[in-house]
Design an enzyme around this catalytic site. Sequence first.
Site, PDB file in Angstrom:
ATOM      1  CG  ASP A 193      -1.782  -1.245   1.300  1.00 28.97           C
ATOM      2  OD1 ASP A 193      -2.343  -1.645   0.284  1.00 28.97           O
ATOM      3  OD2 ASP A 193      -1.853  -1.827   2.403  1.00 28.97           O
ATOM      4  CE  LYS A 197       3.577  -2.357  -4.384  1.00 23.25           C
ATOM      5  NZ  LYS A 197       3.016  -2.058  -3.053  1.00 23.25           N
ATOM      6  N   GLY A 198       1.516   1.702  -7.716  1.00 24.71           N
ATOM      7  CA  GLY A 198       0.821   1.830  -8.995  1.00 24.71           C
ATOM      8  C   GLY A 198       0.904   3.230  -9.567  1.00 24.71           C
ATOM      9  N   GLY A 215      -3.519  -4.503  -4.980  1.00 17.76           N
ATOM     10  CA  GLY A 215      -4.485  -3.478  -5.350  1.00 17.76           C
ATOM     11  C   GLY A 215      -3.748  -2.197  -5.691  1.00 17.76           C
ATOM     12  CG  HIS A 216      -0.533  -2.124  -7.859  1.00 18.99           C
ATOM     13  ND1 HIS A 216       0.496  -2.663  -8.607  1.00 18.99           N
ATOM     14  CD2 HIS A 216      -0.323  -2.561  -6.591  1.00 18.99           C
ATOM     15  CE1 HIS A 216       1.282  -3.378  -7.825  1.00 18.99           C
ATOM     16  NE2 HIS A 216       0.792  -3.341  -6.600  1.00 18.99           N
ATOM     17  CD  GLN A 231       1.265  -8.923  -2.630  1.00 19.99           C
ATOM     18  OE1 GLN A 231       2.100  -9.580  -3.240  1.00 19.99           O
ATOM     19  NE2 GLN A 231       0.078  -8.698  -3.137  1.00 19.99           N
TER      20      GLN A 231
END
Length: 334
Positions: free
Chosen positions: A13, A16-17, A40-41, A223
Amino acid sequence: MKVDVLLGLQWGDEGKGKIVDVLTPQYDIIARFQGGPNAGHTLEFDGRKHVLHTIPSGIFREGKLNLIGNGVVIDPVTLKREIGEVEEHGVNVDDRMLISRKAHLILPTHRLLDAANEQDKGKDKIGSTLRGIGPTYMDKTGRNGLRVGDIFLPDFKERYNRLVQKHARLLSNFTEFSYDLAEHEPAWFDAIERLRSIPVIDSEQWINDQLDAGKRVLAEGAQGTLLDIDFGTYPFVTSSTTTAAGACTGLGVAPTRIGEVIGIFKAYCTRVGSGPFPTELHGKTGEALRKAGHEFGATTGRPRRCGWLDLPALKHACMLNGVTQLCMMKADVL
């Protein structure tokens, strides 16, 4: 050319995305190398929020190729839904995405095993996302798993049934857990048909050929380092190698082909699920961080535990990954 690696240095979290999306114009290929739909990006543009679980975060950029590597585990149902959401934005996923023939498949029974195991642990549960990630990696290392390439074989259904029978025997040990597999199978096999239409390749050869041809590759981690199966806060970890070493095994590139290692961290720490958190804030300050930072899991929706930045842990993560660049996120929130 070398592969640049972008990964998280905390418990996931980290944002990164968003950084992948910013950096994508500098690269030709974005490649996921581990994890699965537990990721979850989040990307936000044109007034819409997009949460990517399996598809690499370069998918919205025209002219870029996105690879799901052999180290990733794929839930066909989740992937099909995700593809539909991306295509609503006018993106032709089949033209921009490739999948490794050696990536493993998450079966409905993997998800059931995940839920049964977590229920059985009670108060000692690890905080699984219940996406079937752990059981799928267990079958991979146990040499029982089904891979993407198997869906093109004439005996695929027989292979599927054999693995499901094994899972049914395991599930019979959980006397307090009930399930109906027939509820889940039709959607799964329908998603397998969609998976067959996506280009499937021997990705390790392909990506090395691309590097030899001068293409720039960014490996996108999921992650975070503190959730690594070997070096994280075991046993409260994920089931894959989340460090830079995972890019080698999850894509099939040699260590000598790793270039920059870009580490992402937040100006404070968050964690979803159980496990150690030395700097956690339990009172009003932690709640204020959670509210200001909208700290709720992109995949599960669960509220994230919040606390101060842990500098010793960050330094340790930099050492494990050989970090060459750091990106700090959410300084404004702090």
